[in-house]
Write a protein that holds these residues in place. Sequence first.
Motif, PDB file in Angstrom:
ATOM      1  N   LEU A 179       9.019  -0.371  -6.864  1.00  0.00           N
ATOM      2  CA  LEU A 179       9.174   1.087  -6.841  1.00  0.00           C
ATOM      3  C   LEU A 179       9.603   1.595  -8.223  1.00  0.00           C
ATOM      4  O   LEU A 179       9.110   2.625  -8.693  1.00  0.00           O
ATOM      5  CB  LEU A 179      10.197   1.500  -5.783  1.00  0.00           C
ATOM      6  CG  LEU A 179      10.350   3.018  -5.608  1.00  0.00           C
ATOM      7  CD1 LEU A 179       9.028   3.666  -5.212  1.00  0.00           C
ATOM      8  CD2 LEU A 179      11.429   3.337  -4.582  1.00  0.00           C
ATOM      9  N   THR A 180      10.496   0.865  -8.863  1.00  0.00           N
ATOM     10  CA  THR A 180      10.924   1.251 -10.210  1.00  0.00           C
ATOM     11  C   THR A 180       9.740   1.248 -11.170  1.00  0.00           C
ATOM     12  O   THR A 180       9.568   2.176 -11.977  1.00  0.00           O
ATOM     13  CB  THR A 180      12.027   0.300 -10.714  1.00  0.00           C
ATOM     14  OG1 THR A 180      13.143   0.348  -9.808  1.00  0.00           O
ATOM     15  CG2 THR A 180      12.497   0.692 -12.100  1.00  0.00           C
ATOM     16  N   ARG A 181       8.898   0.229 -11.078  1.00  0.00           N
ATOM     17  CA  ARG A 181       7.716   0.135 -11.945  1.00  0.00           C
ATOM     18  C   ARG A 181       6.761   1.298 -11.708  1.00  0.00           C
ATOM     19  O   ARG A 181       6.167   1.846 -12.651  1.00  0.00           O
ATOM     20  CB  ARG A 181       6.987  -1.194 -11.700  1.00  0.00           C
ATOM     21  CG  ARG A 181       5.875  -1.475 -12.698  1.00  0.00           C
ATOM     22  CD  ARG A 181       5.169  -2.786 -12.369  1.00  0.00           C
ATOM     23  NE  ARG A 181       4.445  -2.722 -11.116  1.00  0.00           N
ATOM     24  CZ  ARG A 181       3.246  -2.149 -10.973  1.00  0.00           C
ATOM     25  NH1 ARG A 181       2.649  -1.586 -12.009  1.00  0.00           N
ATOM     26  NH2 ARG A 181       2.644  -2.140  -9.800  1.00  0.00           N
ATOM     27  N   ILE A 182       6.622   1.699 -10.453  1.00  0.00           N
ATOM     28  CA  ILE A 182       5.736   2.807 -10.102  1.00  0.00           C
ATOM     29  C   ILE A 182       6.273   4.140 -10.633  1.00  0.00           C
ATOM     30  O   ILE A 182       5.522   5.004 -11.095  1.00  0.00           O
ATOM     31  CB  ILE A 182       5.579   2.885  -8.559  1.00  0.00           C
ATOM     32  CG1 ILE A 182       4.769   1.705  -8.029  1.00  0.00           C
ATOM     33  CG2 ILE A 182       4.939   4.220  -8.128  1.00  0.00           C
ATOM     34  CD1 ILE A 182       3.327   1.684  -8.471  1.00  0.00           C
TER      35      ILE A 182
ATOM     36  N   ASP B 162       0.965   8.960  -5.656  1.00  0.00           N
ATOM     37  CA  ASP B 162       0.114  10.123  -5.412  1.00  0.00           C
ATOM     38  C   ASP B 162       0.955  11.388  -5.183  1.00  0.00           C
ATOM     39  O   ASP B 162       0.616  12.471  -5.665  1.00  0.00           O
ATOM     40  CB  ASP B 162      -0.794   9.890  -4.201  1.00  0.00           C
ATOM     41  CG  ASP B 162      -1.911   8.900  -4.491  1.00  0.00           C
ATOM     42  OD1 ASP B 162      -2.165   8.623  -5.679  1.00  0.00           O
ATOM     43  OD2 ASP B 162      -2.519   8.393  -3.523  1.00  0.00           O
ATOM     44  N   PHE B 163       2.051  11.217  -4.435  1.00  0.00           N
ATOM     45  CA  PHE B 163       2.941  12.359  -4.175  1.00  0.00           C
ATOM     46  C   PHE B 163       3.499  12.916  -5.474  1.00  0.00           C
ATOM     47  O   PHE B 163       3.498  14.132  -5.703  1.00  0.00           O
ATOM     48  CB  PHE B 163       4.089  11.946  -3.258  1.00  0.00           C
ATOM     49  CG  PHE B 163       5.152  13.000  -3.120  1.00  0.00           C
ATOM     50  CD1 PHE B 163       5.039  14.006  -2.180  1.00  0.00           C
ATOM     51  CD2 PHE B 163       6.262  13.005  -3.967  1.00  0.00           C
ATOM     52  CE1 PHE B 163       6.007  15.006  -2.073  1.00  0.00           C
ATOM     53  CE2 PHE B 163       7.235  13.985  -3.870  1.00  0.00           C
ATOM     54  CZ  PHE B 163       7.108  14.992  -2.924  1.00  0.00           C
ATOM     55  N   ILE B 164       3.991  12.030  -6.342  1.00  0.00           N
ATOM     56  CA  ILE B 164       4.588  12.480  -7.603  1.00  0.00           C
ATOM     57  C   ILE B 164       3.549  13.220  -8.439  1.00  0.00           C
ATOM     58  O   ILE B 164       3.822  14.287  -9.000  1.00  0.00           O
ATOM     59  CB  ILE B 164       5.169  11.295  -8.392  1.00  0.00           C
ATOM     60  CG1 ILE B 164       6.262  10.590  -7.576  1.00  0.00           C
ATOM     61  CG2 ILE B 164       5.751  11.777  -9.717  1.00  0.00           C
ATOM     62  CD1 ILE B 164       6.713   9.261  -8.174  1.00  0.00           C
ATOM     63  N   LYS B 165       2.346  12.663  -8.531  1.00  0.00           N
ATOM     64  CA  LYS B 165       1.280  13.295  -9.324  1.00  0.00           C
ATOM     65  C   LYS B 165       0.941  14.690  -8.810  1.00  0.00           C
ATOM     66  O   LYS B 165       0.804  15.642  -9.586  1.00  0.00           O
ATOM     67  CB  LYS B 165       0.018  12.430  -9.288  1.00  0.00           C
ATOM     68  CG  LYS B 165       0.104  11.135 -10.053  1.00  0.00           C
ATOM     69  CD  LYS B 165      -1.171  10.314  -9.830  1.00  0.00           C
ATOM     70  CE  LYS B 165      -1.058   8.932 -10.448  1.00  0.00           C
ATOM     71  NZ  LYS B 165      -2.242   8.078 -10.110  1.00  0.00           N
ATOM     72  N   LYS B 166       0.821  14.813  -7.502  1.00  0.00           N
ATOM     73  CA  LYS B 166       0.339  16.062  -6.910  1.00  0.00           C
ATOM     74  C   LYS B 166       1.434  17.115  -6.742  1.00  0.00           C
ATOM     75  O   LYS B 166       1.193  18.316  -6.914  1.00  0.00           O
ATOM     76  CB  LYS B 166      -0.304  15.785  -5.550  1.00  0.00           C
ATOM     77  CG  LYS B 166      -1.578  14.947  -5.634  1.00  0.00           C
ATOM     78  CD  LYS B 166      -2.081  14.572  -4.248  1.00  0.00           C
ATOM     79  CE  LYS B 166      -3.298  13.662  -4.325  1.00  0.00           C
ATOM     80  NZ  LYS B 166      -3.735  13.198  -2.979  1.00  0.00           N
ATOM     81  N   GLU B 167       2.648  16.664  -6.393  1.00  0.00           N
ATOM     82  CA  GLU B 167       3.699  17.610  -6.013  1.00  0.00           C
ATOM     83  C   GLU B 167       4.720  17.895  -7.119  1.00  0.00           C
ATOM     84  O   GLU B 167       5.181  19.023  -7.261  1.00  0.00           O
ATOM     85  CB  GLU B 167       4.445  17.088  -4.773  1.00  0.00           C
ATOM     86  CG  GLU B 167       3.557  16.848  -3.560  1.00  0.00           C
ATOM     87  CD  GLU B 167       2.999  18.134  -2.985  1.00  0.00           C
ATOM     88  OE1 GLU B 167       3.645  19.196  -3.139  1.00  0.00           O
ATOM     89  OE2 GLU B 167       1.913  18.089  -2.383  1.00  0.00           O
TER      90      GLU B 167
ATOM     91  N   SER C  45       0.815  -1.216   0.000  1.00  0.00           N
ATOM     92  CA  SER C  45       0.000   0.000   0.000  1.00  0.00           C
ATOM     93  C   SER C  45       0.851   1.270   0.000  1.00  0.00           C
ATOM     94  O   SER C  45       0.388   2.348  -0.397  1.00  0.00           O
ATOM     95  CB  SER C  45      -0.938   0.013   1.206  1.00  0.00           C
ATOM     96  OG  SER C  45      -0.196   0.091   2.415  1.00  0.00           O
ATOM     97  N   ALA C  46       2.093   1.167   0.425  1.00  0.00           N
ATOM     98  CA  ALA C  46       2.957   2.343   0.519  1.00  0.00           C
ATOM     99  C   ALA C  46       3.288   2.924  -0.854  1.00  0.00           C
ATOM    100  O   ALA C  46       3.517   4.134  -0.993  1.00  0.00           O
ATOM    101  CB  ALA C  46       4.250   1.979   1.249  1.00  0.00           C
ATOM    102  N   TYR C  47       3.289   2.072  -1.869  1.00  0.00           N
ATOM    103  CA  TYR C  47       3.648   2.539  -3.204  1.00  0.00           C
ATOM    104  C   TYR C  47       2.609   3.501  -3.764  1.00  0.00           C
ATOM    105  O   TYR C  47       2.933   4.377  -4.568  1.00  0.00           O
ATOM    106  CB  TYR C  47       3.844   1.340  -4.141  1.00  0.00           C
ATOM    107  CG  TYR C  47       5.004   0.465  -3.720  1.00  0.00           C
ATOM    108  CD1 TYR C  47       6.291   0.737  -4.172  1.00  0.00           C
ATOM    109  CD2 TYR C  47       4.818  -0.607  -2.856  1.00  0.00           C
ATOM    110  CE1 TYR C  47       7.361  -0.049  -3.776  1.00  0.00           C
ATOM    111  CE2 TYR C  47       5.881  -1.396  -2.449  1.00  0.00           C
ATOM    112  CZ  TYR C  47       7.152  -1.111  -2.916  1.00  0.00           C
ATOM    113  OH  TYR C  47       8.213  -1.875  -2.511  1.00  0.00           O
ATOM    114  N   VAL C  48       1.369   3.340  -3.358  1.00  0.00           N
ATOM    115  CA  VAL C  48       0.316   4.253  -3.800  1.00  0.00           C
ATOM    116  C   VAL C  48       0.602   5.662  -3.295  1.00  0.00           C
ATOM    117  O   VAL C  48       0.389   6.652  -4.012  1.00  0.00           O
ATOM    118  CB  VAL C  48      -1.067   3.775  -3.296  1.00  0.00           C
ATOM    119  CG1 VAL C  48      -2.159   4.766  -3.700  1.00  0.00           C
ATOM    120  CG2 VAL C  48      -1.380   2.384  -3.821  1.00  0.00           C
ATOM    121  N   LYS C  49       1.113   5.773  -2.077  1.00  0.00           N
ATOM    122  CA  LYS C  49       1.443   7.079  -1.515  1.00  0.00           C
ATOM    123  C   LYS C  49       2.513   7.779  -2.335  1.00  0.00           C
ATOM    124  O   LYS C  49       2.463   8.992  -2.544  1.00  0.00           O
ATOM    125  CB  LYS C  49       1.910   6.933  -0.060  1.00  0.00           C
ATOM    126  CG  LYS C  49       0.850   6.475   0.920  1.00  0.00           C
ATOM    127  CD  LYS C  49       1.285   6.689   2.363  1.00  0.00           C
ATOM    128  CE  LYS C  49       2.520   5.883   2.716  1.00  0.00           C
ATOM    129  NZ  LYS C  49       2.940   6.079   4.128  1.00  0.00           N
TER     130      LYS C  49
END
Length: 227
Positions: free
Chosen positions: A111-114, A65-70, A58-62
């Motif tokens: 993480l790389t995939r994300i 989301d951070f990259i998209k928003k910030e 679930s941590a990868y979603v955070k």
Amino acid sequence: MSKHIIITGTSRGIGYQLVQLLAKQGHKILALSRNEQPVLDLNLDEVQTMAFDLCDESAYVKVSDFIKKEWGHVDILINNAGAIINKPYAETSFEDFTTVYKTNVFGVAELTRIVIPFMKSDGHVVTVSSMGGIQGSMKFPGLAAYSSSKGAVITLTELLAEEYKETGPQFNVLALGAVQTEMLEEAFPGYVANSSPLDMADYIQNFALTGHKYYNGKVLQVSNSTP
């Protein structure tokens, strides 16, 4: 020019030093570690930190989301976090191998995939491996899980470089020799390494910023000693 850089394993050792070196150059950092307090205590304007466990899906979603928003995009990902177990092979359990591989292999892969969809063609993914993962290098009893996991991410990097060679980003591995970190002391109490975390962080920051211009799908052996 300021870069957007994600670094894992930032609470101590090489990752902790990397955060400070890159922030000093004016780059924007997202520092990921299970323990975010050491980086928070640095109180650096360019650094944002997040309590992050590579073993928690679930941590990868955070992070996404951070990259998209910030940020909108990521220039560099440094997969630095690592787990080690030093135990005779006959005494290792399924859980031991799972624990090490979840951080050192599965976490790196996920993480790389994300992050890849947020990277441009000249982006750079740098994964920190170990001389123990190099085929033909000196091997040490007790490190079956650790060294084999470090070999796995070398092959993963070669595969990703091939898969994304037409679009980027670039993928490279740094196979480090012994560095005088807390993790080394935990695994090999009393062992004295030739390199300090700051020395190695200085090398990694330069490679992360420029290595993609010269290398892709390569593993560089960064060691001035046998291990």
